[in-house]
Design an enzyme around this catalytic site. Structure first.
Site, PDB file in Angstrom:
ATOM      1  N   SER A 158       0.853  -1.108   0.006  1.00  0.00           N
ATOM      2  CA  SER A 158       0.163  -0.006  -0.066  1.00  0.00           C
ATOM      3  C   SER A 158       0.935   1.081   0.056  1.00  0.00           C
ATOM      4  CB  SER A 158      -0.981  -0.115   1.135  1.00  0.00           C
ATOM      5  OG  SER A 158      -2.130   0.962   1.074  1.00  0.00           O
TER       6      SER A 158
ATOM      7  N   ASP B 293      -9.734  -4.339  -6.157  1.00  0.00           N
ATOM      8  CA  ASP B 293      -9.193  -3.063  -5.400  1.00  0.00           C
ATOM      9  C   ASP B 293      -9.335  -1.932  -6.224  1.00  0.00           C
ATOM     10  OD1 ASP B 293      -7.506  -1.249  -4.028  1.00  0.00           O
ATOM     11  OD2 ASP B 293      -5.725  -2.627  -4.275  1.00  0.00           O
TER      12      ASP B 293
ATOM     13  N   HIS C 168      -8.175  -4.609  -1.598  1.00  0.00           N
ATOM     14  CA  HIS C 168      -7.283  -3.952  -0.843  1.00  0.00           C
ATOM     15  C   HIS C 168      -6.740  -4.627   0.656  1.00  0.00           C
ATOM     16  CE1 HIS C 168      -4.062  -0.934  -1.113  1.00  0.00           C
ATOM     17  NE2 HIS C 168      -4.359  -1.021  -0.053  1.00  0.00           N
TER      18      HIS C 168
END
Length: 356
Positions: free
Chosen positions: A199, A302, A332
């Site tokens: 991320s 995502d 995600h």
């Protein structure tokens, strides 16, 4: 509270930390409106008058485990905290496998940058701690997890600076400046260093890899860059962002708020820190082809997946070798709550490292 619940709670926060600035008429497409208070409540944060945040996050942090715990039947790695920069109060949580199957052989050094969209979490957060335990034991590898500074108290490029401090720390260990840590000296193969980020950490790893191209890091050699669902954005919405604007894990209204916290003041989401396709503003496009081998992992569920695919296409066009893995479905941060997805990611990363 069990690990599964910790993971679920973290996912809720981690995934909501993705884009930047409030949605304005300049955005290509409108998204459903939400109030700032909804976003604050969603994240468990409260803005303070001085510009800082009070983070009311319920995800526990855990101490390092530098010693073998005789009563434990699940311990797979050891860890300890090492100061990184006394001025910025950053540190490295260093991991080594409890049992190294490669007897008398050095193992890769992985510099890891955790998720949290530059605003949340820590190297001490339990799910990131367990993630590092797993990769240290399974690869095996020495893992240096970076406790980098968070925004908005420390806006970008602070996290990039801290990532570079970690890279230079690795170099100092290799040349024995002020002595080397015993774990590093015994186990780390400085000719096989990898940057890994999830991320926001994937974003930071990418920028650190670009910065490192300007430096003489000998004797260490950065062999690869691994980006797991890296956190990027832009002013104009992608199809996946529009389709998943109300995503359960990373809704755009929360994402936009967090980019507002993370980016330099008065910058929009087309700043190169957010939009990697604008990288030419600060970096020489010609040097991108000198990036090490890249692994990109994304998931179709995502909202960020289209940006990851765009970056893969961009890097390949510049001559970078890219191994891309895009799964159907998912979401995600899926590896933090789904053990099957986590193991698939560990296996893919291990294969990438062994084949590099």
């Amino acid at each position: 509270m069990g690990m599964a619940m910790y993971s679920s709670i973290l996912i809720l926060f981690l995934c909501f930390c993705q884009l930047g600035h409030k949605i304005t008429a300049s955005d290509e497409q409108k998204t459903p409106s939400h109030t700032l208070q909804e976003a604050y409540d969603f994240l468990g944060i409260k803005p303070n008058p001085d510009g800082s945040l009070t983070r009311e996050i319920r995800i526990p942090m855990v101490n390092a485990t530098p010693n073998v715990e005789p009563s434990s039947t699940t311990q797979i790695a050891l860890s300890k905290d090492i100061p990184l920069n006394p001025f910025t109060k950053t540190f490295i949580r260093l991991y080594k496998p409890l049992n190294n199957p490669k007897k008398n052989r050095k193992i890769p050094l992985i510099i890891y940058l955790h998720g949290g969209d530059f605003v949340l979490f820590s190297a001490k957060t339990v799910v990131f701690h367990e993630f590092c335990n797993q990769i240290s034991a399974q690869f095996p590898a020495v893992v240096a997890s970076v406790e980098y500074r968070l925004a908005p108290e420390h806006r970008l490029p602070a996290a990039y600076d801290d990532a570079m401090d970690a890279i230079m720390w690795a170099r100092s260990q290799a040349v024995c400046v002020n002595g080397s840590d015993a774990w590093i000296k015994t186990l780390a193969d400085f000719s096989h260093v990898f940057l890994l980020g999830s991320s926001a950490g994937g974003n930071a790893a990418y920028h650190a890899a670009l910065r490192a191209l300007d430096l003489n890091l000998s004797p260490i050699k950065i062999r690869g860059l691994i980006m797991n669902q890296p956190y990027f954005g832009g002013v104009h919405r992608t199809e996946s962002e529009i389709k998943l604007s109300e995503d359960a894990y990373i809704p755009l209204y929360v994402n936009d708020l967090l980019w507002t916290f993370s980016l330099p003041k008065n910058a929009n989401r087309d700043h190169e820190f957010c939009n990697p396709l604008m990288i030419g503003r600060s970096y020489d496009l010609g040097k991108i082809k000198r990036l090490p081998r890249v692994m990109m992992k994304g998931d179709g569920g995502d909202p960020l997946v289209d940006r990851e695919k765009m970056l893969v296409k961009f890097l390949k066009a510049k001559g970078v070798e890219v191994v891309s893995i895009f799964n159907e479905g998912g979401h995600h941060g899926i590896e933090l709550s789904n053990t099957t997805a986590a193991q698939e990611l560990y296996d893919a990363m291990k294969d990438f490292i062994l084949s590099t």
